[in-house]
Design a protein around this motif. Structure first.
Motif, short mmCIF file in Angstrom:
data_model
loop_
_atom_site.label_atom_id
_atom_site.label_comp_id
_atom_site.label_asym_id
_atom_site.label_seq_id
_atom_site.Cartn_x
_atom_site.Cartn_y
_atom_site.Cartn_z
N LEU A 11 -13.85 -2.29 -27.08
CA LEU A 11 -13.63 -2.93 -25.60
C LEU A 11 -14.75 -2.17 -24.80
O LEU A 11 -14.56 -1.02 -24.64
CB LEU A 11 -12.29 -2.67 -25.05
CG LEU A 11 -11.70 -2.95 -23.72
CD1 LEU A 11 -12.12 -4.50 -23.51
CD2 LEU A 11 -10.49 -2.36 -23.30
N THR A 90 -17.57 -11.83 -25.74
CA THR A 90 -16.59 -11.55 -26.74
C THR A 90 -16.21 -12.42 -27.71
O THR A 90 -16.40 -13.48 -27.72
CB THR A 90 -15.44 -11.68 -25.79
OG1 THR A 90 -15.31 -10.80 -24.68
CG2 THR A 90 -13.96 -11.37 -26.49
N GLN A 110 -14.60 -6.67 -34.02
CA GLN A 110 -14.10 -7.41 -32.95
C GLN A 110 -14.94 -6.67 -31.58
O GLN A 110 -14.95 -5.25 -31.36
CB GLN A 110 -12.62 -7.25 -32.34
CG GLN A 110 -12.29 -7.65 -30.83
CD GLN A 110 -12.40 -9.26 -30.77
OE1 GLN A 110 -11.96 -9.86 -32.05
NE2 GLN A 110 -13.12 -9.66 -29.89
N THR A 112 -15.08 -6.89 -27.46
CA THR A 112 -14.21 -7.63 -26.28
C THR A 112 -14.89 -6.81 -24.79
O THR A 112 -15.02 -5.74 -24.76
CB THR A 112 -12.71 -7.29 -26.34
OG1 THR A 112 -12.20 -7.82 -27.52
CG2 THR A 112 -11.86 -7.86 -25.09
N SER A 114 -14.56 -7.07 -20.97
CA SER A 114 -13.47 -7.37 -20.13
C SER A 114 -13.44 -6.05 -19.04
O SER A 114 -13.51 -5.01 -19.53
CB SER A 114 -12.04 -7.67 -20.67
OG SER A 114 -11.18 -7.83 -19.59
#
Length: 115
Positions: A11, A90, A110, A112, A114
């Motif tokens: 993230l 993403t 993954q 992401t 944000s």
């Protein structure tokens, strides 16, 4: 057979950076092209960037100037340096390797973006 293992996802806030790595094992010798693809929810998998064994690169227009692909043939590893990340980056990022007409995929990592 070739096995690919990705790492480095996570993230990050918009504008941030991440570096993905993918290491090939098994019959990793003579791998030609390696690359990164991504798949966002509800969308098809798309090309991000590729690099030949000789180091020639190709990028999707959406990442040009922000992402850099590189590889270390001695380590059978390909990297994706991602800068100036945007929420639209993403996705699950997949490593790909081509060897003698066969294509191999990693399990995906993954990413992401944000706040």
């Amino acid at each position: 057979q070739v096995q690919l293992v990705e790492s480095g996802g996570g993230l990050v806030q918009p504008g941030g950076s991440l570096r993905l790595s993918c290491t090939a094992s098994g019959r990793a010798f003579s791998i030609n092209d390696m690359g990164w693809y991504r798949q966002a929810p509800g969308k098809q998998r798309e090309l991000v960037a590729t690099v030949t064994r000789a180091g020639s690169t190709n990028y999707a227009d959406s990442v040009k100037g922000r992402f850099t692909i590189s590889r270390d043939n001695a380590k059978n590893t390909v990297y994706l340096q991602m800068n100036s990340l945007k929420p639209e980056d993403t996705a699950v990022y997949f490593c790909n390797a081509a060897r003698f007409g066969f294509y191999y995929w990693g399990q995906g990592t993954q990413v992401t973006v944000s706040s």
